[in-house]
Design a protein around this motif. Structure first.
Motif, PDB file in Angstrom:
ATOM      1  N   LYS A  43      -6.690  -5.878   1.612  1.00 27.67           N
ATOM      2  CA  LYS A  43      -5.761  -6.215   0.185  1.00 27.67           C
ATOM      3  C   LYS A  43      -4.715  -7.477  -0.283  1.00 27.67           C
ATOM      4  O   LYS A  43      -4.928  -8.252  -1.040  1.00 27.67           O
ATOM      5  CB  LYS A  43      -4.818  -5.271  -1.299  1.00 27.67           C
ATOM      6  N   LEU A  44      -4.782  -7.092   0.347  1.00 30.13           N
ATOM      7  CA  LEU A  44      -3.381  -8.522   0.454  1.00 30.13           C
ATOM      8  C   LEU A  44      -4.081  -9.985   1.488  1.00 30.13           C
ATOM      9  O   LEU A  44      -3.517 -10.696   0.719  1.00 30.13           O
ATOM     10  CB  LEU A  44      -1.978  -7.985   1.965  1.00 30.13           C
ATOM     11  N   MET A  45      -4.873  -9.467   1.990  1.00 28.69           N
ATOM     12  CA  MET A  45      -5.947 -11.066   2.217  1.00 28.69           C
ATOM     13  C   MET A  45      -6.643 -11.712   1.225  1.00 28.69           C
ATOM     14  O   MET A  45      -6.543 -12.404   1.202  1.00 28.69           O
ATOM     15  CB  MET A  45      -6.971 -10.339   3.288  1.00 28.69           C
ATOM     16  N   ARG A  46      -6.694 -10.724  -0.116  1.00 31.76           N
ATOM     17  CA  ARG A  46      -7.446 -11.025  -1.053  1.00 31.76           C
ATOM     18  C   ARG A  46      -6.392 -11.230  -2.212  1.00 31.76           C
ATOM     19  O   ARG A  46      -6.800 -11.916  -3.106  1.00 31.76           O
ATOM     20  CB  ARG A  46      -8.754  -9.998  -1.382  1.00 31.76           C
ATOM     21  N   ALA A  47      -5.504 -11.484  -2.594  1.00 28.75           N
ATOM     22  CA  ALA A  47      -4.421 -11.093  -3.563  1.00 28.75           C
ATOM     23  C   ALA A  47      -4.573 -12.193  -3.716  1.00 28.75           C
ATOM     24  O   ALA A  47      -3.731 -13.380  -3.001  1.00 28.75           O
ATOM     25  CB  ALA A  47      -3.011 -10.535  -2.577  1.00 28.75           C
ATOM     26  N   ASP A  48      -4.026 -12.499  -5.353  1.00 31.58           N
ATOM     27  CA  ASP A  48      -3.667 -13.858  -5.506  1.00 31.58           C
ATOM     28  C   ASP A  48      -1.815 -13.872  -5.294  1.00 31.58           C
ATOM     29  O   ASP A  48      -0.713 -12.972  -5.379  1.00 31.58           O
ATOM     30  CB  ASP A  48      -3.670 -13.562  -6.862  1.00 31.58           C
ATOM     31  N   ILE A  74       9.694 -19.618  -4.340  1.00 30.88           N
ATOM     32  CA  ILE A  74       8.317 -18.886  -5.296  1.00 30.88           C
ATOM     33  C   ILE A  74       6.655 -20.490  -5.506  1.00 30.88           C
ATOM     34  O   ILE A  74       7.007 -20.731  -5.815  1.00 30.88           O
ATOM     35  CB  ILE A  74       9.061 -18.941  -6.733  1.00 30.88           C
ATOM     36  N   VAL A  75       5.779 -19.956  -5.100  1.00 33.72           N
ATOM     37  CA  VAL A  75       4.275 -19.951  -5.515  1.00 33.72           C
ATOM     38  C   VAL A  75       3.703 -19.961  -6.704  1.00 33.72           C
ATOM     39  O   VAL A  75       3.870 -19.368  -7.137  1.00 33.72           O
ATOM     40  CB  VAL A  75       3.091 -19.443  -4.798  1.00 33.72           C
ATOM     41  N   ILE A  76       4.195 -21.507  -7.069  1.00 31.67           N
ATOM     42  CA  ILE A  76       3.750 -21.971  -8.446  1.00 31.67           C
ATOM     43  C   ILE A  76       2.296 -22.510  -8.665  1.00 31.67           C
ATOM     44  O   ILE A  76       1.627 -22.686  -9.435  1.00 31.67           O
ATOM     45  CB  ILE A  76       4.724 -22.599  -9.261  1.00 31.67           C
ATOM     46  N   ASN A  77       2.062 -22.987  -7.456  1.00 37.04           N
ATOM     47  CA  ASN A  77       0.560 -23.928  -7.598  1.00 37.04           C
ATOM     48  C   ASN A  77      -0.005 -23.689  -6.303  1.00 37.04           C
ATOM     49  O   ASN A  77       0.426 -23.442  -4.984  1.00 37.04           O
ATOM     50  CB  ASN A  77       1.182 -25.681  -7.455  1.00 37.04           C
ATOM     51  N   PRO A 122      10.454 -14.661 -13.534  1.00 36.94           N
ATOM     52  CA  PRO A 122       9.792 -14.086 -14.669  1.00 36.94           C
ATOM     53  C   PRO A 122       8.275 -13.945 -13.920  1.00 36.94           C
ATOM     54  O   PRO A 122       7.936 -12.822 -13.645  1.00 36.94           O
ATOM     55  CB  PRO A 122       8.971 -14.747 -15.803  1.00 36.94           C
ATOM     56  N   LEU A 123       7.922 -14.915 -13.737  1.00 39.77           N
ATOM     57  CA  LEU A 123       7.220 -14.665 -12.943  1.00 39.77           C
ATOM     58  C   LEU A 123       6.450 -14.297 -11.475  1.00 39.77           C
ATOM     59  O   LEU A 123       5.778 -13.250 -11.178  1.00 39.77           O
ATOM     60  CB  LEU A 123       6.441 -16.570 -13.109  1.00 39.77           C
ATOM     61  N   HIS A 124       7.699 -14.070 -11.088  1.00 33.90           N
ATOM     62  CA  HIS A 124       7.905 -12.988  -9.540  1.00 33.90           C
ATOM     63  C   HIS A 124       7.937 -11.987 -10.173  1.00 33.90           C
ATOM     64  O   HIS A 124       7.425 -11.555  -9.138  1.00 33.90           O
ATOM     65  CB  HIS A 124       9.325 -13.876  -9.058  1.00 33.90           C
ATOM     66  N   GLN A 125       8.319 -12.229 -10.853  1.00 31.62           N
ATOM     67  CA  GLN A 125       8.382 -10.193 -11.812  1.00 31.62           C
ATOM     68  C   GLN A 125       7.352  -9.592 -11.595  1.00 31.62           C
ATOM     69  O   GLN A 125       7.167  -8.709 -11.556  1.00 31.62           O
ATOM     70  CB  GLN A 125       9.819 -10.099 -12.356  1.00 31.62           C
ATOM     71  N   LEU A 126       6.819 -10.411 -12.348  1.00 32.41           N
ATOM     72  CA  LEU A 126       5.446  -9.890 -12.511  1.00 32.41           C
ATOM     73  C   LEU A 126       4.005 -10.159 -11.652  1.00 32.41           C
ATOM     74  O   LEU A 126       3.560  -9.373 -11.512  1.00 32.41           O
ATOM     75  CB  LEU A 126       4.238 -11.390 -13.728  1.00 32.41           C
ATOM     76  N   TRP A 127       4.217 -10.926 -10.589  1.00 32.49           N
ATOM     77  CA  TRP A 127       4.098 -10.850  -9.309  1.00 32.49           C
ATOM     78  C   TRP A 127       4.430  -8.832  -8.192  1.00 32.49           C
ATOM     79  O   TRP A 127       3.447  -8.623  -7.647  1.00 32.49           O
ATOM     80  CB  TRP A 127       4.055 -11.670  -8.287  1.00 32.49           C
ATOM     81  N   ILE A 128       5.445  -9.062  -8.372  1.00 33.24           N
ATOM     82  CA  ILE A 128       6.044  -8.094  -7.364  1.00 33.24           C
ATOM     83  C   ILE A 128       5.568  -6.580  -8.818  1.00 33.24           C
ATOM     84  O   ILE A 128       4.855  -5.679  -7.673  1.00 33.24           O
ATOM     85  CB  ILE A 128       7.549  -7.916  -7.852  1.00 33.24           C
ATOM     86  N   SER A 129       5.260  -6.563 -10.011  1.00 33.34           N
ATOM     87  CA  SER A 129       4.646  -5.613 -10.644  1.00 33.34           C
ATOM     88  C   SER A 129       2.775  -5.478  -9.990  1.00 33.34           C
ATOM     89  O   SER A 129       2.703  -4.471  -9.282  1.00 33.34           O
ATOM     90  CB  SER A 129       4.473  -5.339 -11.826  1.00 33.34           C
ATOM     91  N   MET A 142       1.636  -6.539  -7.434  1.00 30.82           N
ATOM     92  CA  MET A 142       1.874  -6.607  -5.948  1.00 30.82           C
ATOM     93  C   MET A 142       1.851  -4.515  -6.214  1.00 30.82           C
ATOM     94  O   MET A 142       0.885  -4.162  -4.819  1.00 30.82           O
ATOM     95  CB  MET A 142       2.370  -7.075  -4.790  1.00 30.82           C
ATOM     96  N   LYS A 143       2.590  -4.549  -5.922  1.00 29.09           N
ATOM     97  CA  LYS A 143       2.920  -2.591  -6.525  1.00 29.09           C
ATOM     98  C   LYS A 143       1.562  -1.711  -7.458  1.00 29.09           C
ATOM     99  O   LYS A 143       0.440  -0.676  -6.515  1.00 29.09           O
ATOM    100  CB  LYS A 143       3.954  -1.915  -7.284  1.00 29.09           C
ATOM    101  N   ASP A 144       1.058  -2.653  -8.201  1.00 26.97           N
ATOM    102  CA  ASP A 144      -0.178  -1.931  -8.802  1.00 26.97           C
ATOM    103  C   ASP A 144      -1.903  -2.214  -7.422  1.00 26.97           C
ATOM    104  O   ASP A 144      -2.256  -1.024  -8.148  1.00 26.97           O
ATOM    105  CB  ASP A 144       0.023  -2.561  -9.853  1.00 26.97           C
ATOM    106  N   LEU A 145      -1.320  -3.179  -7.284  1.00 24.37           N
ATOM    107  CA  LEU A 145      -2.305  -3.326  -6.275  1.00 24.37           C
ATOM    108  C   LEU A 145      -2.778  -2.308  -4.914  1.00 24.37           C
ATOM    109  O   LEU A 145      -3.939  -1.714  -4.884  1.00 24.37           O
ATOM    110  CB  LEU A 145      -2.741  -4.948  -5.939  1.00 24.37           C
ATOM    111  N   ILE A 146      -1.510  -2.319  -4.746  1.00 22.71           N
ATOM    112  CA  ILE A 146      -1.636  -1.195  -2.970  1.00 22.71           C
ATOM    113  C   ILE A 146      -1.159   0.224  -3.931  1.00 22.71           C
ATOM    114  O   ILE A 146      -0.795   0.781  -2.584  1.00 22.71           O
ATOM    115  CB  ILE A 146      -0.930  -2.108  -2.035  1.00 22.71           C
ATOM    116  N   LYS A 147      -0.771   1.131  -4.377  1.00 21.96           N
ATOM    117  CA  LYS A 147      -0.403   1.966  -5.433  1.00 21.96           C
ATOM    118  C   LYS A 147      -1.304   2.797  -4.156  1.00 21.96           C
ATOM    119  O   LYS A 147      -0.874   4.137  -4.185  1.00 21.96           O
ATOM    120  CB  LYS A 147       0.029   1.811  -6.880  1.00 21.96           C
ATOM    121  N   ASN A 148      -2.659   3.109  -4.630  1.00 19.94           N
ATOM    122  CA  ASN A 148      -3.569   3.841  -4.278  1.00 19.94           C
ATOM    123  C   ASN A 148      -4.189   3.831  -2.725  1.00 19.94           C
ATOM    124  O   ASN A 148      -4.898   4.868  -2.680  1.00 19.94           O
ATOM    125  CB  ASN A 148      -4.939   4.386  -5.419  1.00 19.94           C
ATOM    126  N   ASP A 149      -3.587   2.648  -2.172  1.00 22.65           N
ATOM    127  CA  ASP A 149      -4.329   2.886  -0.452  1.00 22.65           C
ATOM    128  C   ASP A 149      -3.121   3.964   0.460  1.00 22.65           C
ATOM    129  O   ASP A 149      -2.188   3.915   0.077  1.00 22.65           O
ATOM    130  CB  ASP A 149      -4.185   1.161  -0.436  1.00 22.65           C
TER     131      ASP A 149
END
Length: 67
Positions: free
Chosen positions: A37-42, A64-67, A12-19, A21-28
């Motif tokens: 944006k990828l360099m600054r992303a969480d 999956i990155v958790i920490n 579920p954490l991975h699915q949140l991350w996918i959402s 990232m999609k939202d982060l770069i959708k208008n670029d």
């Protein structure tokens, strides 16, 4: 509390991350905008594979990155 969790526990954490990232770069529009944006992303929740490490036994490990 059990400190070891299964891969399924973190999906579920991975699915949140996918959402995220999609939202982060959708208008670029340009590669430069996306790269910045990828360099600054969480990356908590990202699924990654180790491709380079000083410790050879880490190479090829995925998760999956958790920490």
């Amino acid at each position: 509390m059990n400190k070891e969790r299964s891969y399924q526990f973190y999906l579920p954490l991975h699915q949140l991350w996918i959402s995220y990232m999609k939202d982060l770069i959708k208008n670029d529009k340009t590669e430069d905008q996306i790269s910045l944006k990828l360099m600054r992303a969480d990356y908590h929740g990202a699924e990654v594979t180790v491709v380079h490490s000083k410790i050879n036994s880490y190479i090829g490990i995925s998760g999956i990155v958790i920490n």
